[in-house]
Design a protein around this motif. Structure first.
Motif, PDB file in Angstrom:
ATOM      1  N   ILE A   1       0.843  -1.195   0.000  1.00 50.18           N
ATOM      2  CA  ILE A   1       0.000   0.000   0.000  1.00 50.18           C
ATOM      3  C   ILE A   1       0.885   1.254   0.000  1.00 50.18           C
ATOM      4  O   ILE A   1       1.801   1.379   0.815  1.00 50.18           O
ATOM      5  N   GLY A   2       0.594   2.162  -0.914  1.00 46.89           N
ATOM      6  CA  GLY A   2       1.389   3.393  -1.027  1.00 46.89           C
ATOM      7  C   GLY A   2       0.858   4.454  -0.084  1.00 46.89           C
ATOM      8  O   GLY A   2      -0.295   4.852  -0.186  1.00 46.89           O
ATOM      9  N   LEU A   3       1.721   4.881   0.833  1.00 50.41           N
ATOM     10  CA  LEU A   3       1.333   5.975   1.732  1.00 50.41           C
ATOM     11  C   LEU A   3       2.207   7.205   1.435  1.00 50.41           C
ATOM     12  O   LEU A   3       1.711   8.294   1.285  1.00 50.41           O
ATOM     13  N   GLN A   4       3.494   7.026   1.414  1.00 46.94           N
ATOM     14  CA  GLN A   4       4.522   8.048   1.115  1.00 46.94           C
ATOM     15  C   GLN A   4       4.870   8.921   2.324  1.00 46.94           C
ATOM     16  O   GLN A   4       6.034   9.022   2.677  1.00 46.94           O
ATOM     17  N   ALA A   5       3.863   9.543   2.956  1.00 46.92           N
ATOM     18  CA  ALA A   5       4.156  10.397   4.117  1.00 46.92           C
ATOM     19  C   ALA A   5       2.880  10.512   4.934  1.00 46.92           C
ATOM     20  O   ALA A   5       1.796  10.259   4.412  1.00 46.92           O
ATOM     21  N   VAL A   6       3.021  10.907   6.201  1.00 48.81           N
ATOM     22  CA  VAL A   6       1.801  11.015   7.025  1.00 48.81           C
ATOM     23  C   VAL A   6       1.278  12.454   7.100  1.00 48.81           C
ATOM     24  O   VAL A   6       0.176  12.684   7.583  1.00 48.81           O
ATOM     25  N   GLN A   7       2.100  13.424   6.664  1.00 53.33           N
ATOM     26  CA  GLN A   7       1.674  14.819   6.805  1.00 53.33           C
ATOM     27  C   GLN A   7       0.835  15.255   5.596  1.00 53.33           C
ATOM     28  O   GLN A   7       1.263  15.104   4.447  1.00 53.33           O
ATOM     29  N   GLU A   8      -0.308  15.868   5.934  1.00 53.78           N
ATOM     30  CA  GLU A   8      -1.258  16.300   4.888  1.00 53.78           C
ATOM     31  C   GLU A   8      -0.603  17.231   3.872  1.00 53.78           C
ATOM     32  O   GLU A   8      -0.813  17.097   2.661  1.00 53.78           O
ATOM     33  N   HIS A   9       0.209  18.189   4.352  1.00 58.58           N
ATOM     34  CA  HIS A   9       0.767  19.179   3.414  1.00 58.58           C
ATOM     35  C   HIS A   9       1.705  18.501   2.402  1.00 58.58           C
ATOM     36  O   HIS A   9       1.757  18.891   1.248  1.00 58.58           O
ATOM     37  N   LEU A  10       2.392  17.436   2.838  1.00 58.32           N
ATOM     38  CA  LEU A  10       3.297  16.742   1.898  1.00 58.32           C
ATOM     39  C   LEU A  10       2.490  15.925   0.894  1.00 58.32           C
ATOM     40  O   LEU A  10       2.770  15.934  -0.305  1.00 58.32           O
ATOM     41  N   LEU A  11       1.462  15.222   1.395  1.00 54.24           N
ATOM     42  CA  LEU A  11       0.622  14.422   0.484  1.00 54.24           C
ATOM     43  C   LEU A  11      -0.009  15.321  -0.579  1.00 54.24           C
ATOM     44  O   LEU A  11      -0.030  14.986  -1.770  1.00 54.24           O
ATOM     45  N   ASN A  12      -0.477  16.496  -0.153  1.00 57.10           N
ATOM     46  CA  ASN A  12      -1.072  17.442  -1.118  1.00 57.10           C
ATOM     47  C   ASN A  12      -0.042  17.921  -2.124  1.00 57.10           C
ATOM     48  O   ASN A  12      -0.304  17.960  -3.315  1.00 57.10           O
ATOM     49  N   PHE A  13       1.120  18.274  -1.622  1.00 53.97           N
ATOM     50  CA  PHE A  13       2.134  18.863  -2.493  1.00 53.97           C
ATOM     51  C   PHE A  13       2.564  17.903  -3.605  1.00 53.97           C
ATOM     52  O   PHE A  13       2.809  18.317  -4.733  1.00 53.97           O
ATOM     53  N   ILE A  14       2.644  16.615  -3.279  1.00 54.25           N
ATOM     54  CA  ILE A  14       3.107  15.658  -4.296  1.00 54.25           C
ATOM     55  C   ILE A  14       1.948  15.077  -5.122  1.00 54.25           C
ATOM     56  O   ILE A  14       2.154  14.249  -5.996  1.00 54.25           O
ATOM     57  N   GLY A  15       0.714  15.525  -4.810  1.00 50.80           N
ATOM     58  CA  GLY A  15      -0.422  15.167  -5.661  1.00 50.80           C
ATOM     59  C   GLY A  15      -1.048  13.817  -5.368  1.00 50.80           C
ATOM     60  O   GLY A  15      -1.639  13.199  -6.255  1.00 50.80           O
ATOM     61  N   ARG A  16      -0.954  13.346  -4.110  1.00 49.20           N
ATOM     62  CA  ARG A  16      -1.614  12.082  -3.768  1.00 49.20           C
ATOM     63  C   ARG A  16      -3.121  12.305  -3.661  1.00 49.20           C
ATOM     64  O   ARG A  16      -3.569  13.407  -3.359  1.00 49.20           O
ATOM     65  N   ILE A  17      -3.894  11.223  -3.886  1.00 53.97           N
ATOM     66  CA  ILE A  17      -5.355  11.379  -3.903  1.00 53.97           C
ATOM     67  C   ILE A  17      -5.969  11.123  -2.524  1.00 53.97           C
ATOM     68  O   ILE A  17      -7.175  11.178  -2.382  1.00 53.97           O
TER      69      ILE A  17
END
Ligand SMILES: C[S@@+](CC[C@H](N)C(=O)[O-])C[C@H]1O[C@@H](n2cnc3c(N)ncnc32)[C@H](O)[C@@H]1O
Ligand code: SF4
Length: 279
Positions: free
Chosen positions: A115-131
């Motif tokens: 499962i792809g998570l990448q990071a737990v911080q919302e601002h990072l997930l937004n910045f890299i374009g996760r859904i």
């Protein structure tokens, strides 16, 4: 030892950093892909050699509907002889999972999730374009456990734009608290042709320096080791006995068949790459 890699080249939307051979999903293209995959598989039909590992990679394999996953599994059974202990992994994205789908995957023989998570911080997930949000990921992870998955990997990335060492430590801690069997941690590669690359060239952010990259890498190695995860490859950490069979097969230069657009295979000393384009 023989592996099967199946590339599912569709995603809900393209993440800004991603250079994998994946495209925003279009139904008509998916249908054509599924019918061509069936044909491609039949070209490799072989009931004599045991398949020990099957890996559904992407793209986002979990974007497929239950009946589509079932069709592929049935085609695999029609064309190959699957070892009863085969590891059957599927890459999944939070935002494309629910309890029904997970239960279905389990019921047809998928026994490992990545499962792809990448990071737990919302601002990072937004910045890299996760859904997805961290909460969506956590919900899906718990659902996967509830339906009985006992072998789960979580994908993470470090040295992301604006990611601090503290952010990285927090990500590792939260993930370790969930107690997955396997963790993959990749240092961001800024790939030409991606949205993130263009943003970098337009000076919209600065990349973390190499010292920070190394500090994050070394922190991951030591922290994960202290929590029972051994680094068995550059970016892969596992509890004893949970090293990914498919990764090991690649590292040991064993044979594997690659199916789908852009997939690579290695058979009888010949390495090949499929054409990347869907058309
Ligand atoms: C095949 S990809 C995608 C799997 C799945 N679709 C997802 O996004 O969760 C496997 C992993 O490679 C990593 N990855 C993708 N692009 C990367 C990049 N440019 N640099 C470093 N890691 C990357 C991400 O951690 C991703 O989860
Ligand atoms: S990282 Fe995963 S979800 Fe994002 S575009 Fe690449 S393959 Fe698709």
């Amino acid at each position: 030892m023989l592996g099967l890699y199946i590339h599912i080249p569709f995603c809900v939307k393209k993440c800004k950093y991603c250079d994998f051979n994946s495209y925003k999903i279009v139904e008509a293209k998916k249908e054509r892909f599924l019918s061509d995959l069936k044909k491609e598989m039949s070209l490799y039909k072989n009931k004599d050699r045991k398949i020990n590992s099957i890996f559904f990679g992407g793209g986002t394999p979990s974007i497929l509907k239950n009946e589509e996953i079932k069709m592929i599994m049935e085609e695999i059974e029609n064309n190959f002889y699957i070892d009863k202990d085969a590891e059957i992994s599927m890459e999944c994205n939070p935002g494309t999972l629910n309890e029904d789908k997970l239960r279905f995957m389990k019921s047809i023989g998928i026994n490992r999730l990545s499962i792809g998570l990448q990071a737990v911080q919302e601002h990072l997930l937004n910045f890299i374009g996760r859904i997805h949000t961290y909460e969506q990921f956590e919900k899906n992870y718990i659902q996967a456990r509830n339906v009985g998955f006992e072998n789960i990997n979580i994908d993470l990335m470090y040295n992301l734009p604006n990611q601090t060492l503290e952010n990285w430590k927090e990500t590792l801690e939260k993930v370790v608290d969930l107690n997955p069997e396997h963790i993959s941690a990749y240092s961001l590669i800024l790939e030409e042709g991606t949205k993130l690359y263009d943003m970098y060239m337009n000076e919209e952010f600065e990349m973390g320096d190499e010292d920070l990259d190394i500090e994050m890498y070394e922190y991951a190695i030591n922290y994960l080791k202290s929590k029972g995860y051994n680094q068995y490859e550059i970016s892969n950490y596992a509890k004893d006995g949970y090293e990914c069979k498919h990764n090991i097969l690649y590292w040991k230069c064993k044979n594997y068949i690659g199916l789908g657009p852009g997939a690579s295979g290695y058979i009888n000393n010949i390495r090949y790459n499929n054409e990347r384009s869907l058309d």
